[in-house]
Scaffold this active site. Structure first.
Site, PDB file in Angstrom:
ATOM      1  N   SER A 168       0.771  -0.983   0.079  1.00  0.00           N
ATOM      2  CA  SER A 168      -0.169  -0.108  -0.001  1.00  0.00           C
ATOM      3  C   SER A 168       0.940   1.386   0.064  1.00  0.00           C
ATOM      4  O   SER A 168       1.572   1.656  -1.028  1.00  0.00           O
ATOM      5  CB  SER A 168      -1.101  -0.119   1.164  1.00  0.00           C
ATOM      6  OG  SER A 168      -1.910   0.786   0.920  1.00  0.00           O
ATOM      7  N   HIS A 359      -7.557  -5.315  -0.225  1.00  0.00           N
ATOM      8  CA  HIS A 359      -6.308  -4.638  -0.041  1.00  0.00           C
ATOM      9  C   HIS A 359      -5.539  -5.076   1.143  1.00  0.00           C
ATOM     10  O   HIS A 359      -4.259  -5.131   0.863  1.00  0.00           O
ATOM     11  CB  HIS A 359      -6.684  -3.214   0.231  1.00  0.00           C
ATOM     12  CG  HIS A 359      -5.685  -2.105  -0.022  1.00  0.00           C
ATOM     13  ND1 HIS A 359      -5.148  -1.471  -1.223  1.00  0.00           N
ATOM     14  CD2 HIS A 359      -4.911  -1.550   1.138  1.00  0.00           C
ATOM     15  CE1 HIS A 359      -4.002  -0.909  -0.784  1.00  0.00           C
ATOM     16  NE2 HIS A 359      -4.137  -0.614   0.690  1.00  0.00           N
TER      17      HIS A 359
END
Length: 384
Positions: A168, A359
């Site tokens: 990320s 995610h």
């Protein structure tokens, strides 16, 4: 500065177990899992003191016989609100850091400023000098934290290059550093980005898209209220309900915090971050771009020589980069991943073979070993 756990300490920790507070002590956690570890303090060029963790040996080993051939180095960098814990959370035989150690790599895990055991500075107090201490975005982490940790690791290990893995925001800071400090392209042998956030033309989260339209207002009001840290001691969620009824600004900030917490399902792995980090992402979400911090036209002209903040030019990145992504990501769209890969000269993409993979599954899902980590290990072994 180096802090280690001896074999005796490892045994004591294993017998005593971990309390909730000790979950954030990476050395004790790795000891429970059977791994010797080290904690290193790295002081950045702008004075932040970061705790970096190292796992140099395989499980149940505290030294190795072959000192003639240094191990290849892998540096793992967490995402926004993450920490070293992200890479050991799944435990032995599943967590990426442990799998790398078992495969014979010298594993290092970074912690960004303001986060896990890195809420320190040589002159600034994070509570008394909060406005100065938390005046940083992900660009500051890229240009100071990441580069300084890499230099420290290479100096300590005597190596000239390392492999980089970032989740990320760990991908975001990789993009920024590699572009703005091009000399680091020669220090990174290969990179694997796990949902590395950069381009935001197609940012998928509707609620954050809506909040991003007011990102500058929210940030300005937060600073006025002294809310400079997300999920820190002054987090709005810690205030009494009466405060919200009389302060609509804090109510708005609380909505933002609730969104953040809803995205991160495993609360025990969350670490603090600066409000400015979120504001910088918010600026890019609003403008559907990947740019430097926007100060406003006049200050931009003074700082950048242009009325608008400059774009990060990913075409300048020469590192052999693999961008791993999923179609079920609420913070990164497949189209933006493909666009970034088309610009970076030596980049390729790899889609996770599970449609429901999200995610945070990159560091939290037990099947990440089969879906992702085994592949990364195979690729690293080709280029040790």
């Amino acid at each position: 500065m180096l802090k280690t756990l001896t074999s005796v300490t490892i045994l004591i920790c294993a017998l005593n177990g971990l309390t909730a507070q000790q979950e954030f002590n990476i050395q004790k956690r790795t000891a429970i899992d059977g791994y010797y570890s080290e904690a290193h303090d790295v002081t950045t060029s702008d004075g932040y003191i970061l705790e970096v963790h190292r796992i140099p040996f395989r499980r149940f080993q505290i030294s190795e016989n072959d000192k003639e051939n240094p191990k290849p180095v892998v540096f793992l960098m967490h995402g926004l609100q993450g920490s070293s814990l992200s890479y050991i959370y799944l435990g032995p035989r599943r967590a990426l850091a442990y799998l790398l150690a078992e495969a014979g790599y010298d594993v290092w895990m970074g912690n960004a400023r303001g986060g896990l055991n890195s809420r320190r500075h040589v002159t600034l107090d994070p509570d008394e000098d909060a406005e100065d201490f938390f005046n940083y975005s992900y660009e500051d982490i890229a240009l100071n934290d990441i580069s300084d940790m890499i230099d420290y690791i290479l100096k300590t290990t005597g190596q000239s290059q390392l492999h980089y893995i970032g989740h990320s925001q760990g991908g975001t800071v990789f993009f920024v550093m590699s572009y703005m400090r091009p000399e680091y392209n020669d220090k990174i042998k290969s990179a694997h980005l796990l949902a590395g956030v950069g381009y935001m033309e197609h940012f998928p989260n509707r609620l954050l898209n809506a909040l991003a339209f007011s990102t500058d207002i929210i940030y300005s009001l937060a600073v006025d209220q002294g809310i400079l840290e997300v999920l820190g001691p002054r987090n709005p969620n810690n205030f009494d309900e009466e405060v919200y009824r009389t302060n609509p600004v804090l109510s708005l900030l609380r909505i933002l915090i609730d969104v953040i917490v809803s995205i991160h399902k495993q609360l025990e792995i969350l670490a603090p971050a600066s409000m400015k980090q979120y504001a910088h992402f918010g600026q890019n979400i609003r403008t559907k771009s990947f740019k430097r911090w926007n100060y406003g036209p006049l200050k931009n002209l003074i700082k950048y020589g242009s009325l608008s903040a400059p774009e990060y030019d990913l075409s300048k990145i020469t590192i052999n980069t693999t961008m791993h992504y999923t179609v079920n990501d609420d913070l990164l769209d497949e189209r933006d991943v493909l666009s970034m890969a088309s610009v970076i000269p030596n980049a390729k993409v790899r889609k996770i073979a599970r449609e429901t993979y999200n995610h945070n599954d990159f560091v939290l899902a037990p099947d990440s070993k089969e879906l992702l980590y085994d592949y990364i290990l195979e690729e690293l072994d080709k280029n040790r």
